[in-house]
Design a protein around this motif. Structure first.
Motif, mmCIF file in Angstrom:
data_model
loop_
_atom_site.group_PDB
_atom_site.id
_atom_site.type_symbol
_atom_site.label_atom_id
_atom_site.label_comp_id
_atom_site.label_asym_id
_atom_site.label_seq_id
_atom_site.Cartn_x
_atom_site.Cartn_y
_atom_site.Cartn_z
ATOM 1 N N ARG A 150 0.824 -1.210 0.000
ATOM 2 C CA ARG A 150 0.000 0.000 0.000
ATOM 3 C C ARG A 150 0.856 1.257 0.000
ATOM 4 N N TYR A 151 1.952 1.249 0.738
ATOM 5 C CA TYR A 151 2.835 2.418 0.752
ATOM 6 C C TYR A 151 3.374 2.687 -0.648
ATOM 7 N N PHE A 152 3.779 1.622 -1.336
ATOM 8 C CA PHE A 152 4.289 1.752 -2.703
ATOM 9 C C PHE A 152 3.201 2.273 -3.639
ATOM 10 N N HIS A 153 2.004 1.748 -3.516
ATOM 11 C CA HIS A 153 0.905 2.219 -4.361
ATOM 12 C C HIS A 153 0.576 3.680 -4.093
ATOM 13 N N ARG A 154 0.649 4.092 -2.838
ATOM 14 C CA ARG A 154 0.341 5.490 -2.517
ATOM 15 C C ARG A 154 1.337 6.439 -3.160
ATOM 16 N N LEU A 155 2.566 6.007 -3.342
ATOM 17 C CA LEU A 155 3.549 6.856 -4.018
ATOM 18 C C LEU A 155 3.147 7.146 -5.462
ATOM 19 N N MET A 156 2.289 6.306 -6.024
ATOM 20 C CA MET A 156 1.881 6.476 -7.419
ATOM 21 C C MET A 156 0.555 7.202 -7.567
ATOM 22 N N LYS B 88 18.515 -12.217 0.253
ATOM 23 C CA LYS B 88 19.783 -12.569 0.885
ATOM 24 C C LYS B 88 20.042 -11.724 2.133
ATOM 25 N N ASP B 89 20.742 -12.304 3.077
ATOM 26 C CA ASP B 89 21.111 -11.571 4.290
ATOM 27 C C ASP B 89 21.920 -10.325 3.919
ATOM 28 N N GLY B 90 21.573 -9.212 4.549
ATOM 29 C CA GLY B 90 22.299 -7.971 4.316
ATOM 30 C C GLY B 90 21.852 -7.186 3.111
ATOM 31 N N ALA B 91 20.923 -7.724 2.326
ATOM 32 C CA ALA B 91 20.446 -7.001 1.138
ATOM 33 C C ALA B 91 19.730 -5.723 1.565
ATOM 34 N N GLY B 92 20.053 -4.627 0.885
ATOM 35 C CA GLY B 92 19.465 -3.345 1.227
ATOM 36 C C GLY B 92 19.128 -2.516 0.005
ATOM 37 N N PRO B 93 18.969 -1.215 0.181
ATOM 38 C CA PRO B 93 18.566 -0.343 -0.929
ATOM 39 C C PRO B 93 19.492 -0.407 -2.137
ATOM 40 N N GLU B 94 20.761 -0.746 -1.909
ATOM 41 C CA GLU B 94 21.702 -0.800 -3.032
ATOM 42 C C GLU B 94 21.266 -1.847 -4.061
ATOM 43 N N VAL B 95 20.570 -2.888 -3.624
ATOM 44 C CA VAL B 95 20.077 -3.904 -4.563
ATOM 45 C C VAL B 95 19.042 -3.285 -5.498
ATOM 46 N N VAL B 96 18.170 -2.459 -4.948
ATOM 47 C CA VAL B 96 17.151 -1.791 -5.763
ATOM 48 C C VAL B 96 17.810 -0.848 -6.775
ATOM 49 N N LEU B 97 18.806 -0.102 -6.320
ATOM 50 C CA LEU B 97 19.507 0.815 -7.231
ATOM 51 C C LEU B 97 20.245 0.053 -8.324
ATOM 52 N N THR B 98 20.845 -1.064 -7.978
ATOM 53 C CA THR B 98 21.525 -1.888 -8.974
ATOM 54 C C THR B 98 20.535 -2.388 -10.028
ATOM 55 N N ALA B 99 19.383 -2.863 -9.574
ATOM 56 C CA ALA B 99 18.362 -3.361 -10.498
ATOM 57 C C ALA B 99 17.828 -2.235 -11.378
ATOM 58 N N LEU B 100 17.652 -1.052 -10.796
ATOM 59 C CA LEU B 100 17.158 0.086 -11.565
ATOM 60 C C LEU B 100 18.166 0.510 -12.622
ATOM 61 N N GLN C 277 10.681 7.328 -10.309
ATOM 62 C CA GLN C 277 10.704 8.137 -9.101
ATOM 63 C C GLN C 277 10.023 7.411 -7.942
ATOM 64 N N ALA C 278 8.970 6.658 -8.230
ATOM 65 C CA ALA C 278 8.308 5.884 -7.179
ATOM 66 C C ALA C 278 9.280 4.883 -6.557
ATOM 67 N N VAL C 279 10.110 4.268 -7.403
ATOM 68 C CA VAL C 279 11.127 3.340 -6.889
ATOM 69 C C VAL C 279 12.120 4.079 -5.991
ATOM 70 N N LEU C 280 12.604 5.226 -6.453
ATOM 71 C CA LEU C 280 13.556 6.001 -5.653
ATOM 72 C C LEU C 280 12.932 6.477 -4.344
ATOM 73 N N ASP C 281 11.663 6.831 -4.401
ATOM 74 C CA ASP C 281 10.977 7.305 -3.196
ATOM 75 C C ASP C 281 10.754 6.185 -2.169
ATOM 76 N N MET C 282 10.891 4.931 -2.606
ATOM 77 C CA MET C 282 10.773 3.809 -1.671
ATOM 78 C C MET C 282 12.038 3.608 -0.840
ATOM 79 N N LEU C 283 13.153 4.174 -1.271
ATOM 80 C CA LEU C 283 14.428 3.864 -0.617
ATOM 81 C C LEU C 283 14.462 4.252 0.863
ATOM 82 N N PRO C 284 13.993 5.449 1.259
ATOM 83 C CA PRO C 284 13.982 5.752 2.701
ATOM 84 C C PRO C 284 13.085 4.800 3.491
ATOM 85 N N TYR C 285 11.980 4.419 2.899
ATOM 86 C CA TYR C 285 11.066 3.469 3.550
ATOM 87 C C TYR C 285 11.761 2.123 3.742
#
Length: 329
Positions: A23-29, A309-321, A260-268
């Motif tokens: 829902r948080y992700f959908h609200r960003l859109m 995976k253990d330790g996976a964080g926002p950098e994974v999302v940025l890599t995929a983007l 931008q919705a993806v980037l806005d998810m990073l702090p969350y």
């Protein structure tokens, strides 16, 4: 109370899907689309871990809590608790056909007992301290004739004063079809839903079932319905449903882009992980954001193979983007 009851787009409640991260992700859109929780049973609300079941981010408003149950007293208690948590709407599920729900004597099987539904709804209205009480139902079950059953159901239930019905325009077969098959196999009868609006102009009638795009759904508003509810398509391809929703449904300015919705998810995401959460609990809801675009498959693959995976964080999302953008270039 919801401010805009003229025309509404909502994302349907979906078990295992429409949790707080989704829902948080959908609200960003979309600023205005009505977002539903997964169905929660009244006993779980009363006796379970309320914060885990009911907590949400304030940005998710407008938000509706969907309750499952058939005991008026329990539904009233759960409604009061939902109001205490600040939900804008509390909805009773009269549509789910799963065996587990049937064994609890609620969901779609309640189409066979509109008087009990009316008692539940009346108790919920008495218990509400601000949230609108609404009903989500089917057009009938099993061998029922929807053209006889649905008008009677709406007449009996609306006599309680409830004004809003979200109607899944298919029968539910309680035996012989799985919940998944019940979403696809019974034929759609959109015209019957429109007939319910014509016969009850004072009610808010929303349509659900088989709507895959905004372009498919908007004509139902133009024909006079009060709301459109989109489920699986809004989950699997949220950009196509939600990114233009604010302008096309609400006459407002659209909010953002998929990137931008993806980037806005990073702090969350950072906050969730800092509290002990895992990345894939969030990114599983983000896999479809680039559906139909070059690089979408790569985006999904990187998240699916790495986010758990253990330790996976926002950098994974940025890599995929970044990988998706390079593939699309």
């Amino acid at each position: 109370m919801l401010k805009n009851k003229e025309k509404i787009l909502s994302v349907a409640p979906m078990m295992d899907w429409t949790d707080r991260h989704c829902r948080y992700f959908h609200r960003l859109m979309s600023s205005h689309a009505l977002l539903y929780t997964e169905m929660v049973t009244a006993p779980a609300v009363i006796h379970g871990d309320r914060d885990r079941l009911l907590s949400y981010d304030e940005t998710e408003h407008p938000i509706a809590l969907q309750l499952g149950g058939s005991d008026p007293n329990l539904m009233a208690q759960a409604t009061k608790i939902g109001c205490d948590y600040g939900y804008d709407e509390i909805n009773i599920n009269i549509g789910c056909p799963s065996d587990r729900v049937q064994s609890g004597a609620f969901g779609a099987c309640l189409m066979q007992d509109p008087d009990l539904v009316a008692k539940c709804v009346s108790a919920m209205q008495d218990a509400s301290t601000g949230a609108e009480i609404t009903v989500k139902c089917r057009i009938g079950v099993d061998e029922q004739d929807p053209h006889e059953v649905l008008p009677d159901f709406i007449k009996r239930v609306s006599a309680t004063g409830v004004k809003t019905f979200a109607i899944h325009a298919r029968k539910a077969w309680l035996k012989g079809l799985s919940p998944k098959e019940n979403r696809d196999i019974p034929p759609l009868d959109y015209d019957l839903v429109h007939q319910m609006k014509a016969a009850n102009p004072d009610l808010n009638i929303h349509i659900n079932g088989g709507l895959m795009t905004l372009n498919e759904a908007l004509p139902h508003l133009e024909r006079g319905l009060d709301g459109i509810m989109i489920g699986r398509a809004a989950y699997h391809d949220p950009a196509s449903v939600l990114l233009q929703a604010d302008s096309l449904v609400y006459g407002d300015t659209d909010k953002t882009t998929a990137e931008q919705a993806v980037l806005d998810m990073l702090p969350y995401i950072e906050n969730h992980i800092s509290k002990g959460g895992r990345l894939n609990q969030i990114t599983r809801h983000m896999l479809g954001i680039f559906t139909g675009r070059p690089g979408a498959k790569l985006w999904r693959r990187i998240l699916s193979e790495t986010a758990h995976k253990d330790g996976a964080g926002p950098e994974v999302v940025l890599t995929a983007l970044d990988a998706m953008k390079q593939k699309a270039a």
